[in-house]
Design a protein around this motif. Structure first.
Motif, PDB file in Angstrom:
ATOM      1  N   GLY A  55      -4.243 -20.148  -1.589  1.00  0.00           N
ATOM      2  CA  GLY A  55      -2.516 -19.140  -1.283  1.00  0.00           C
ATOM      3  C   GLY A  55      -3.146 -18.014  -1.285  1.00  0.00           C
ATOM      4  N   PRO A  56      -3.546 -17.938  -3.117  1.00  0.00           N
ATOM      5  CA  PRO A  56      -2.934 -16.674  -3.221  1.00  0.00           C
ATOM      6  C   PRO A  56      -4.777 -15.646  -2.741  1.00  0.00           C
ATOM      7  N   PHE A  57      -5.713 -16.371  -1.773  1.00  0.00           N
ATOM      8  CA  PHE A  57      -6.287 -15.632  -1.841  1.00  0.00           C
ATOM      9  C   PHE A  57      -5.983 -14.552   0.002  1.00  0.00           C
ATOM     10  N   VAL A  58      -5.034 -15.344   0.244  1.00  0.00           N
ATOM     11  CA  VAL A  58      -4.736 -14.945   1.394  1.00  0.00           C
ATOM     12  C   VAL A  58      -3.098 -15.138   1.770  1.00  0.00           C
ATOM     13  N   ALA A  59      -2.768 -14.287   0.768  1.00  0.00           N
ATOM     14  CA  ALA A  59      -1.287 -14.056   0.602  1.00  0.00           C
ATOM     15  C   ALA A  59      -0.288 -12.829   1.159  1.00  0.00           C
ATOM     16  N   PRO A  60       0.738 -12.347   1.762  1.00  0.00           N
ATOM     17  CA  PRO A  60       0.517 -11.232   2.708  1.00  0.00           C
ATOM     18  C   PRO A  60       0.548 -10.098   1.572  1.00  0.00           C
ATOM     19  N   PHE A  61       0.834  -9.947   0.215  1.00  0.00           N
ATOM     20  CA  PHE A  61       1.079  -9.299  -0.589  1.00  0.00           C
ATOM     21  C   PHE A  61       1.029  -9.712  -1.557  1.00  0.00           C
ATOM     22  N   ASP A  62       0.459  -8.738  -2.567  1.00  0.00           N
ATOM     23  CA  ASP A  62       0.322  -9.050  -4.260  1.00  0.00           C
ATOM     24  C   ASP A  62       2.054  -8.695  -5.117  1.00  0.00           C
ATOM     25  N   PRO A  63       2.608 -10.030  -4.957  1.00  0.00           N
ATOM     26  CA  PRO A  63       3.465 -10.208  -5.850  1.00  0.00           C
ATOM     27  C   PRO A  63       4.388  -9.411  -7.029  1.00  0.00           C
ATOM     28  N   GLN A  64       3.291  -8.455  -7.322  1.00  0.00           N
ATOM     29  CA  GLN A  64       3.242  -8.016  -8.789  1.00  0.00           C
ATOM     30  C   GLN A  64       3.430  -6.708  -8.561  1.00  0.00           C
ATOM     31  N   ASP A  65       2.436  -5.931  -7.311  1.00  0.00           N
ATOM     32  CA  ASP A  65       2.453  -4.929  -6.661  1.00  0.00           C
ATOM     33  C   ASP A  65       3.581  -4.279  -5.805  1.00  0.00           C
ATOM     34  N   GLN A  66       3.794  -3.273  -6.569  1.00  0.00           N
ATOM     35  CA  GLN A  66       5.545  -1.827  -6.165  1.00  0.00           C
ATOM     36  C   GLN A  66       5.010  -1.500  -4.853  1.00  0.00           C
ATOM     37  N   SER A  67       3.775  -1.760  -4.243  1.00  0.00           N
ATOM     38  CA  SER A  67       3.471  -0.813  -3.709  1.00  0.00           C
ATOM     39  C   SER A  67       4.150  -1.929  -2.418  1.00  0.00           C
ATOM     40  N   ALA A  68       4.327  -3.330  -2.706  1.00  0.00           N
ATOM     41  CA  ALA A  68       4.637  -3.937  -1.812  1.00  0.00           C
ATOM     42  C   ALA A  68       6.204  -4.224  -1.251  1.00  0.00           C
ATOM     43  N   MET A  69       7.069  -2.938  -1.933  1.00  0.00           N
ATOM     44  CA  MET A  69       8.263  -2.788  -2.097  1.00  0.00           C
ATOM     45  C   MET A  69       9.207  -2.441  -1.479  1.00  0.00           C
ATOM     46  N   ILE A  70       9.633  -2.761  -0.010  1.00  0.00           N
ATOM     47  CA  ILE A  70      10.030  -1.938   1.130  1.00  0.00           C
ATOM     48  C   ILE A  70      11.257  -1.184   0.829  1.00  0.00           C
ATOM     49  N   PRO A  83       7.671 -13.436   6.473  1.00  0.00           N
ATOM     50  CA  PRO A  83       8.252 -14.428   7.805  1.00  0.00           C
ATOM     51  C   PRO A  83       8.437 -15.406   6.309  1.00  0.00           C
ATOM     52  N   LEU A  84       9.310 -15.176   5.272  1.00  0.00           N
ATOM     53  CA  LEU A  84      10.132 -15.934   4.832  1.00  0.00           C
ATOM     54  C   LEU A  84      11.365 -14.788   4.029  1.00  0.00           C
ATOM     55  N   GLY A  85      11.248 -13.090   4.867  1.00  0.00           N
ATOM     56  CA  GLY A  85      11.926 -12.333   4.613  1.00  0.00           C
ATOM     57  C   GLY A  85      11.582 -11.654   3.401  1.00  0.00           C
ATOM     58  N   THR A  86      12.165 -11.241   2.637  1.00  0.00           N
ATOM     59  CA  THR A  86      12.377 -10.036   0.999  1.00  0.00           C
ATOM     60  C   THR A  86      13.169 -10.369   0.413  1.00  0.00           C
ATOM     61  N   ASP A  87      13.735  -9.872  -0.862  1.00  0.00           N
ATOM     62  CA  ASP A  87      14.442 -10.152  -2.056  1.00  0.00           C
ATOM     63  C   ASP A  87      15.046  -9.481  -2.250  1.00  0.00           C
ATOM     64  N   ARG A  88      15.921  -9.512  -3.501  1.00  0.00           N
ATOM     65  CA  ARG A  88      17.189  -8.705  -3.220  1.00  0.00           C
ATOM     66  C   ARG A  88      16.147  -7.038  -3.746  1.00  0.00           C
ATOM     67  N   MET A  89      15.003  -7.155  -4.149  1.00  0.00           N
ATOM     68  CA  MET A  89      14.369  -6.175  -4.766  1.00  0.00           C
ATOM     69  C   MET A  89      13.381  -5.440  -3.893  1.00  0.00           C
ATOM     70  N   GLY A  90      12.835  -5.590  -2.520  1.00  0.00           N
ATOM     71  CA  GLY A  90      12.566  -5.686  -1.829  1.00  0.00           C
ATOM     72  C   GLY A  90      10.962  -6.380  -1.708  1.00  0.00           C
ATOM     73  N   TYR A  91      10.760  -7.360  -2.610  1.00  0.00           N
ATOM     74  CA  TYR A  91       9.411  -7.926  -2.301  1.00  0.00           C
ATOM     75  C   TYR A  91       9.262  -8.796  -1.483  1.00  0.00           C
ATOM     76  N   ASP A  92       8.643  -9.219  -1.153  1.00  0.00           N
ATOM     77  CA  ASP A  92       7.700 -10.093   0.299  1.00  0.00           C
ATOM     78  C   ASP A  92       7.892 -11.758  -0.060  1.00  0.00           C
ATOM     79  N   VAL A  93       8.751 -12.701  -0.300  1.00  0.00           N
ATOM     80  CA  VAL A  93       9.086 -14.175  -0.826  1.00  0.00           C
ATOM     81  C   VAL A  93       7.976 -15.007  -0.595  1.00  0.00           C
ATOM     82  N   ALA A  94       7.528 -14.394   0.688  1.00  0.00           N
ATOM     83  CA  ALA A  94       6.047 -15.883   1.508  1.00  0.00           C
ATOM     84  C   ALA A  94       5.245 -15.642   0.000  1.00  0.00           C
ATOM     85  N   SER A  95       5.122 -14.423  -0.369  1.00  0.00           N
ATOM     86  CA  SER A  95       3.731 -13.844  -1.227  1.00  0.00           C
ATOM     87  C   SER A  95       4.114 -14.328  -2.711  1.00  0.00           C
ATOM     88  N   ARG A  96       5.277 -14.153  -2.904  1.00  0.00           N
ATOM     89  CA  ARG A  96       5.382 -15.204  -4.326  1.00  0.00           C
ATOM     90  C   ARG A  96       6.124 -16.256  -4.320  1.00  0.00           C
TER      91      ARG A  96
END
Length: 315
Positions: A55-70, A83-96
């Motif tokens: 999973g960590p090699f195919v995850a669409p975003f780095d869960p700790q990378d600030q650039s992943a926030m929209i 695919p699983l939306g974003t959380d309240r901080m804008g991070y990608d839920v699927a990656s986390r």
């Protein structure tokens, strides 16, 4: 009496004692392969393991990378990009969620490794020695059975927790992931010890153990080469259940807000997003579903192992 017969009688240790452990494992696997419950649990567990490894090699975003926030996309619903939306901080839920799988397996396997080591040692000594040693060790085990683990963990958080500043007016203590694994392991060994004691009591008077004792085998050899391999089938069942329980315990610790912020875990995802459950339910349902699948997989695996190694229990 011929010389060969006399030599065979005088040196019985040259003839190895046949132990039924290999046959038990072989027959158990055949029965397990026919168990739909066990195979379903094995598939779910392998799915979680594959997610943790690949999973960590195919995850669409780095869960700790600030650039992943929209920034404008916080609490965004599922889409092709997320695919699983974003959380309240804008991070990608699927990656986390994907990055939380290695943490869950590390806690489950690490905690149960500690619990298994302590439980097998105490239960094995109690069952094999008997007498006063058995009585003392079992009363010690009963003491750990009645201790509420989470009350102790909350006390440890207050005593040893590292404080992180949450607001200018308050601080929130948390526990390192290694400390969490150690605590769960130290308070999960008692059922394993009781099961080990029961198995050792049952096996220590079996014919193959008596034969090993007659040819001069040492106590360590009897314990680790004759009794323990034949006790493992029953112990594997309770250990598989314990792994699921450890994953659930870590999720509860993270949900209470005491998890390690440096390690992404499903419990922490629930903690950070439960307030937005009505607005963005996907941010909480996704890690909750991951916990459900993982714990269900290990429980079904344990049920299949029970049917495989103890077929009388099913009937």
């Amino acid at each position: 009496m011929s010389e060969q017969t006399f030599a065979a009688v005088q040196t019985p240790s040259s003839t190895p004692v046949r132990r039924p452990a290999n046959g038990v494992w072989r027959q158990g696997w055949r029965r397990f392969a026919r168990s739909r419950t066990g195979m379903l649990g094995l598939i779910l567990v392998l799915l979680v393991v594959a997610t943790a490894v690949v999973g960590p090699f195919v995850a669409p975003f780095d869960p700790q990378d600030q650039s992943a926030m929209i920034d404008p996309g916080a609490k965004a619903p599922p889409s092709w990009t997320h695919p699983l939306g974003t959380d309240r901080m804008g991070y990608d839920v699927a990656s986390r969620v994907i990055y939380g799988a290695p943490t869950a397996l590390a806690v489950g396997l690490g905690a149960m490794s500690i619990a298994s080591l302590i439980g097998v040692l105490i239960g094995g000594v109690a069952g094999y020695r008997g007498g006063l040693a058995d009585e003392v060790l079992m009363r010690f085990t009963d003491f750990f059975l009645v201790i509420p683990m989470f009350v102790v963990i909350l006390a440890v958080v207050r005593l040893l927790g590292v404080a992180i500043v949450n607001t200018p007016f308050e601080s929130v203590p948390y526990l390192n992931l290694g400390v969490i694994i150690l605590l769960i392991g130290m308070f999960s060994w008692a059922p394993i010890a009781r099961m080990t004691r029961a198995e050792f009591l049952r096996l220590k008077h079996q014919e193959f153990v008596e034969a090993a004792r007659c040819i001069g085998a040492t106590s360590a050899d009897i314990l680790f080469r004759h009794i323990l391999p034949n006790a493992l089938p029953s112990l594997v069942v309770i250990i598989a259940l314990g792994i699921g329980g450890a994953v659930l315990a870590e999720a509860m610790i993270g949900f209470l807000g005491f998890g390690d912020p440096a390690a992404i875990s499903w419990g922490q995802l629930l903690y950070f997003n439960y307030e937005a459950l009505k607005v963005a339910p996907w941010a909480s349902l996704s890690p909750g579903g991951a916990i459900f699948v993982t714990v269900l997989g290990f429980n079904l695996l344990a049920d299949g192992l029970t049917d495989a190694f103890n077929p009388r229990a099913k009937s």
